[in-house]
Design a protein around this motif. Structure first.
Motif, PDB file in Angstrom:
ATOM      1  N   GLY A  10       0.801  -1.231   0.000  1.00 59.89           N
ATOM      2  CA  GLY A  10       0.000   0.000   0.000  1.00 59.89           C
ATOM      3  C   GLY A  10       0.830   1.276   0.000  1.00 59.89           C
ATOM      4  N   PHE A  11       0.121   2.386   0.083  1.00 58.00           N
ATOM      5  CA  PHE A  11       0.714   3.729  -0.025  1.00 58.00           C
ATOM      6  C   PHE A  11       1.766   3.996   1.064  1.00 58.00           C
ATOM      7  N   CYS A  12       1.483   3.627   2.306  1.00 59.47           N
ATOM      8  CA  CYS A  12       2.485   3.820   3.379  1.00 59.47           C
ATOM      9  C   CYS A  12       3.390   2.594   3.498  1.00 59.47           C
ATOM     10  N   GLY A  13       2.810   1.393   3.306  1.00 61.46           N
ATOM     11  CA  GLY A  13       3.533   0.152   3.567  1.00 61.46           C
ATOM     12  C   GLY A  13       4.689  -0.085   2.615  1.00 61.46           C
ATOM     13  N   LEU A  30       3.480  -8.406   3.614  1.00 61.88           N
ATOM     14  CA  LEU A  30       2.321  -9.288   3.517  1.00 61.88           C
ATOM     15  C   LEU A  30       1.149  -8.437   3.043  1.00 61.88           C
ATOM     16  N   ASP A  31       0.488  -8.877   1.983  1.00 58.16           N
ATOM     17  CA  ASP A  31      -0.628  -8.091   1.434  1.00 58.16           C
ATOM     18  C   ASP A  31      -1.417  -9.006   0.506  1.00 58.16           C
ATOM     19  N   ASN A  32      -2.735  -8.961   0.590  1.00 61.55           N
ATOM     20  CA  ASN A  32      -3.520  -9.791  -0.348  1.00 61.55           C
ATOM     21  C   ASN A  32      -4.037  -8.949  -1.510  1.00 61.55           C
ATOM     22  N   ASP A  74      -4.244 -13.095   3.260  1.00 57.98           N
ATOM     23  CA  ASP A  74      -5.341 -12.283   3.789  1.00 57.98           C
ATOM     24  C   ASP A  74      -5.274 -12.292   5.316  1.00 57.98           C
ATOM     25  N   MET A  75      -5.294 -11.126   5.919  1.00 55.99           N
ATOM     26  CA  MET A  75      -5.229 -11.017   7.390  1.00 55.99           C
ATOM     27  C   MET A  75      -6.383 -11.766   8.068  1.00 55.99           C
ATOM     28  N   ARG A  76      -7.477 -11.949   7.321  1.00 53.82           N
ATOM     29  CA  ARG A  76      -8.640 -12.621   7.933  1.00 53.82           C
ATOM     30  C   ARG A  76      -8.490 -14.135   7.923  1.00 53.82           C
ATOM     31  N   GLN A  99      -8.617  -1.494   5.620  1.00 55.68           N
ATOM     32  CA  GLN A  99      -9.357  -0.634   4.692  1.00 55.68           C
ATOM     33  C   GLN A  99      -9.288   0.742   5.333  1.00 55.68           C
ATOM     34  N   ARG A 100      -8.647   1.726   4.676  1.00 51.86           N
ATOM     35  CA  ARG A 100      -8.326   2.970   5.371  1.00 51.86           C
ATOM     36  C   ARG A 100      -9.101   4.207   4.921  1.00 51.86           C
ATOM     37  N   SER A 101     -10.080   4.026   4.047  1.00 48.46           N
ATOM     38  CA  SER A 101     -10.786   5.219   3.568  1.00 48.46           C
ATOM     39  C   SER A 101     -12.087   5.436   4.345  1.00 48.46           C
ATOM     40  N   THR A 117     -15.245  -5.407   9.703  1.00 50.24           N
ATOM     41  CA  THR A 117     -14.891  -6.835   9.789  1.00 50.24           C
ATOM     42  C   THR A 117     -13.449  -7.033   9.358  1.00 50.24           C
ATOM     43  N   ASN A 118     -13.109  -6.470   8.206  1.00 49.54           N
ATOM     44  CA  ASN A 118     -11.746  -6.638   7.674  1.00 49.54           C
ATOM     45  C   ASN A 118     -10.714  -6.139   8.693  1.00 49.54           C
ATOM     46  N   ASN A 119     -10.933  -4.932   9.204  1.00 52.50           N
ATOM     47  CA  ASN A 119      -9.919  -4.314  10.054  1.00 52.50           C
ATOM     48  C   ASN A 119      -9.852  -4.984  11.425  1.00 52.50           C
ATOM     49  N   MET A 180     -17.201   5.323  10.047  1.00 52.89           N
ATOM     50  CA  MET A 180     -17.180   3.886  10.367  1.00 52.89           C
ATOM     51  C   MET A 180     -15.757   3.341  10.278  1.00 52.89           C
ATOM     52  N   TYR A 181     -14.965   3.914   9.366  1.00 56.83           N
ATOM     53  CA  TYR A 181     -13.553   3.507   9.283  1.00 56.83           C
ATOM     54  C   TYR A 181     -12.808   3.914  10.553  1.00 56.83           C
ATOM     55  N   HIS A 182     -12.917   5.201  10.939  1.00 55.69           N
ATOM     56  CA  HIS A 182     -12.179   5.663  12.125  1.00 55.69           C
ATOM     57  C   HIS A 182     -12.617   4.865  13.359  1.00 55.69           C
ATOM     58  N   SER A 184     -13.368   1.761  13.381  1.00 55.36           N
ATOM     59  CA  SER A 184     -12.695   0.451  13.377  1.00 55.36           C
ATOM     60  C   SER A 184     -11.339   0.558  14.075  1.00 55.36           C
ATOM     61  N   LYS A 185     -10.702   1.722  13.945  1.00 56.92           N
ATOM     62  CA  LYS A 185      -9.389   1.932  14.566  1.00 56.92           C
ATOM     63  C   LYS A 185      -9.529   2.006  16.087  1.00 56.92           C
ATOM     64  N   VAL A 186     -10.626   2.605  16.542  1.00 59.33           N
ATOM     65  CA  VAL A 186     -10.864   2.690  17.993  1.00 59.33           C
ATOM     66  C   VAL A 186     -11.060   1.281  18.554  1.00 59.33           C
TER      67      VAL A 186
HETATM   68  P1  NAD Z   1      -3.485   1.536   1.497  1.00 61.27           P
HETATM   69  O1  NAD Z   1      -4.902   1.213   1.221  1.00 61.27           O
HETATM   70  O2  NAD Z   1      -2.691   2.180   0.425  1.00 61.27           O
HETATM   71  O3  NAD Z   1      -2.705   0.224   1.987  1.00 61.27           O
HETATM   72  C1  NAD Z   1      -3.272  -0.728   2.813  1.00 61.27           C
HETATM   73  C2  NAD Z   1      -2.854  -2.084   2.283  1.00 61.27           C
HETATM   74  O4  NAD Z   1      -3.409  -3.097   3.134  1.00 61.27           O
HETATM   75  C3  NAD Z   1      -3.341  -2.354   0.873  1.00 61.27           C
HETATM   76  O5  NAD Z   1      -2.270  -2.672   0.026  1.00 61.27           O
HETATM   77  C4  NAD Z   1      -4.316  -3.521   1.034  1.00 61.27           C
HETATM   78  O6  NAD Z   1      -4.310  -4.423  -0.048  1.00 61.27           O
HETATM   79  C5  NAD Z   1      -3.845  -4.169   2.327  1.00 61.27           C
HETATM   80  N1  NAD Z   1      -4.917  -4.894   3.030  1.00 61.27           N
HETATM   81  C6  NAD Z   1      -6.112  -4.419   3.435  1.00 61.27           C
HETATM   82  N2  NAD Z   1      -6.835  -5.383   4.010  1.00 61.27           N
HETATM   83  C7  NAD Z   1      -6.070  -6.508   3.975  1.00 61.27           C
HETATM   84  C8  NAD Z   1      -6.262  -7.840   4.404  1.00 61.27           C
HETATM   85  N3  NAD Z   1      -7.418  -8.249   4.945  1.00 61.27           N
HETATM   86  N4  NAD Z   1      -5.258  -8.734   4.232  1.00 61.27           N
HETATM   87  C9  NAD Z   1      -4.084  -8.367   3.646  1.00 61.27           C
HETATM   88  N5  NAD Z   1      -3.865  -7.112   3.206  1.00 61.27           N
HETATM   89  C10 NAD Z   1      -4.852  -6.198   3.353  1.00 61.27           C
HETATM   90  O7  NAD Z   1      -3.482   2.434   2.827  1.00 61.27           O
HETATM   91  P2  NAD Z   1      -2.326   3.363   3.409  1.00 61.27           P
HETATM   92  O8  NAD Z   1      -2.661   4.755   3.046  1.00 61.27           O
HETATM   93  O9  NAD Z   1      -1.032   2.802   3.075  1.00 61.27           O
HETATM   94  O10 NAD Z   1      -2.607   3.191   4.962  1.00 61.27           O
HETATM   95  C11 NAD Z   1      -1.920   2.196   5.688  1.00 61.27           C
HETATM   96  C12 NAD Z   1      -2.350   2.247   7.143  1.00 61.27           C
HETATM   97  O11 NAD Z   1      -2.038   3.523   7.683  1.00 61.27           O
HETATM   98  C13 NAD Z   1      -3.830   2.015   7.354  1.00 61.27           C
HETATM   99  O12 NAD Z   1      -4.030   1.202   8.474  1.00 61.27           O
HETATM  100  C14 NAD Z   1      -4.366   3.421   7.610  1.00 61.27           C
HETATM  101  O13 NAD Z   1      -5.491   3.369   8.442  1.00 61.27           O
HETATM  102  C15 NAD Z   1      -3.189   4.101   8.280  1.00 61.27           C
HETATM  103  N6  NAD Z   1      -3.182   5.548   8.045  1.00 61.27           N
HETATM  104  C16 NAD Z   1      -3.082   6.056   6.772  1.00 61.27           C
HETATM  105  C17 NAD Z   1      -3.082   7.434   6.587  1.00 61.27           C
HETATM  106  C18 NAD Z   1      -3.021   8.051   5.221  1.00 61.27           C
HETATM  107  O14 NAD Z   1      -3.167   9.287   5.108  1.00 61.27           O
HETATM  108  N7  NAD Z   1      -2.801   7.280   4.156  1.00 61.27           N
HETATM  109  C19 NAD Z   1      -3.161   8.278   7.699  1.00 61.27           C
HETATM  110  C20 NAD Z   1      -3.263   7.721   8.979  1.00 61.27           C
HETATM  111  C21 NAD Z   1      -3.267   6.351   9.146  1.00 61.27           C
END
Ligand code: NAD
Ligand code: USQ
Length: 382
Positions: A10-13, A30-32, A74-76, A99-101, A117-119, A180-182, A184-186
């Motif tokens: 993902g974007f941060c990972g 690890l990413d699905n 898959d984390m699940r 799921q971060r949106s 559920t996912n988170n 609902m996303y935020h 999930s983090k709580v």
């Molecule tokens: P992103 O969507 O780009 O990356 C998340 C990755 O997780 C994706 O590649 C996705 O395929 C993977 N993923 C999701 N569910 C999965 C599952 N069940 N099994 C395996 N892989 C799964 O998001 P991001 O922007 O990189 O954000 C990463 C984390 O940082 C998130 O937890 C988000 O809540 C947190 N965060 C992001 C921001 C931001 O501005 N981007 C800010 C604060 C916190």
């Protein structure tokens, strides 16, 4: 160290994995690839086209200092996740895979249920696996500043000292998440705190603000390593989105009056914060919370900055105040503590005109790919 990075595609990972790998750590991502599936579901794409997880992993293996492995899991799926952790035996797990949106989670009931559920299930599976297989491993979990909401008092780092009816205690800071996303983090935070207390696990919850920027030194090393660049109404976030809007000659989409104030962080600091957390692990049984942002801005202030920098580039980016699709306060007090990562050695990359210019220029490079019909917000909260 051996570091497992969930959500490593993902974007941060992805940039975090490359950064830590270049520092010599053994890394497994690890990413699905669910995120790529949501792009297909919504008909959107990263503005800079990204290589497949296999391709980018193969390319990075040529540059990695330690080992670099990718798992499509898959984390699940508890068994597959447990097998991966048992095989890699990490010293630290950086957990980004959710799921971060906020807008995605607010599309409808199905998307809200899916997001939670996912988170929550993914994180719970991970906690049980840590308890069973790697009880000394340090969990570095990505939380969000949004967990706190916008209270009319200063926001502390996870805990607040309260004096009430002649007694005192230090308690988890009150949570007022805006989607609902935020939420999930709580729920995750509560589950992690409980696990640390009950099973002596060690965890750091990084309550991160909105991340801006796209590229890092490592993602620039080869075109195949380019990071994803989201700008659409569902996955795009405030500053990056405004830069793409400017590049597309689209009015900057400020929701409501724009007085909403949030914590922001450069992606270059995100990767460094993860390194600092890994180098300074929580103690066994400790549930530690750091606020991971470097500056506070109102949405209007950011739009004004982008307007000015775009102007210098000869682009007239008009600011448009749209009816706010979200239920959120547009005029509120906001002051949050963020000293813990600074104390560990973070030297912030503060927002400069140059940073904004770079994002706009990257957007201009891919201008032909901008899908204008995915910019205006259609998902509403009420
Ligand atoms: P992103 O969507 O780009 O990356 C998340 C990755 O997780 C994706 O590649 C996705 O395929 C993977 N993923 C999701 N569910 C999965 C599952 N069940 N099994 C395996 N892989 C799964 O998001 P991001 O922007 O990189 O954000 C990463 C984390 O940082 C998130 O937890 C988000 O809540 C947190 N965060 C992001 C921001 C931001 O501005 N981007 C800010 C604060 C916190
Ligand atoms: N906003 C606009 N115009 C836009 C987009 C957003 O005015 O075009 C406003 C929103 O109304 C909100 C603020 O900007 O007030 C932030 O919205 P965002 O979409 O940039 O970010 P948000 O929904 O809060 O979520 C993002 C990430 C999420 C992370 C969170 C950190 O997607 O994963 O948890 O930032 S925080 O905001 O600190 O909770």
């Amino acid at each position: 160290m051996r570091i497992l990075i969930t959500g490593g595609d993902g974007f941060c990972g992805w940039p975090t994995a490359l950064y830590l790998s270049r520092k010599g750590h053994d890394i497994a991502i690890l990413d699905n690839q669910l995120r790529r599936e949501w792009d297909r579901e919504l008909g959107i794409e990263s503005l800079a086209p990204i290589a497949s997880m296999d391709e980018r992993t193969h390319e990075w293996q040529k540059h990695a200092k330690g080992s670099f492995t990718a798992y499509s899991v898959d984390m699940r799926d508890y068994d597959a996740l447990a097998r991966t952790v048992a095989q890699f035996v990490p010293d630290a797990i950086v957990h980004f895979a959710e799921q971060r949106s906020a807008p995605y989670s607010m599309i409808d009931r199905e998307h809200a249920v899916f997001t939670q559920t996912n988170n929550i299930v993914g994180t719970l599976n991970l906690l049980y696996i840590m308890k069973e297989i790697v009880p000394d491993c340090h969990l570095i979990k990505l939380g969000t500043m949004g967990e706190y909401g916008t209270p009319n008092i200063d926001i502390e780092e996870g805990y607040i000292k309260i004096a009430y009816k002649g007694r005192e205690d230090t308690l988890p800071y009150p949570k007022q998440p805006p989607s609902m996303y935020h939420l999930s983090k709580v729920h995750d935070s509560h589950n992690i705190m409980f696990s640390c207390k009950s099973w002596n696990l060690r965890a750091t919850d990084l309550n991160q603000g909105v991340v801006y920027g796209i590229q890092t030194d490592e993602t620039r090393m080869h075109p195949v390593l380019v990071n994803r660049f989201d700008y659409d109404q569902i996955f795009g976030t405030a500053l990056n989105r405004f830069c793409v809007e400017a590049a597309a000659d689209h009015p900057l989409t400020v929701y409501g009056s724009g007085g909403q104030t949030r914590g922001f962080i450069n992606l270059l600091d995100t990767v460094r914060c993860i390194e600092l957390a890994a180098q300074n692990p929580a103690a066994p049984g400790e549930f530690r919370v750091f606020n991971q942002f470097t500056q506070e801005f109102s949405v209007s202030a950011l739009a004004t900055k982008v307007h000015q920098v775009a102007g210098d580039l000869g682009i007239s980016a008009e600011i448009s105040h749209l009816r706010n699709p979200r239920v959120e306060s547009e005029k509120h007090y906001y002051h949050a503590a963020n000293t813990k990562l600074l104390d560990l050695g973070l030297t912030p990359h503060l927002l400069t005109d140059e940073t904004i210019r770079e994002i706009i220029k990257l957007a201009l490079q891919y201008k032909d790919n901008i899908q204008l019909d995915h910019i205006m917000p259609t998902v509403t909260w009420s």
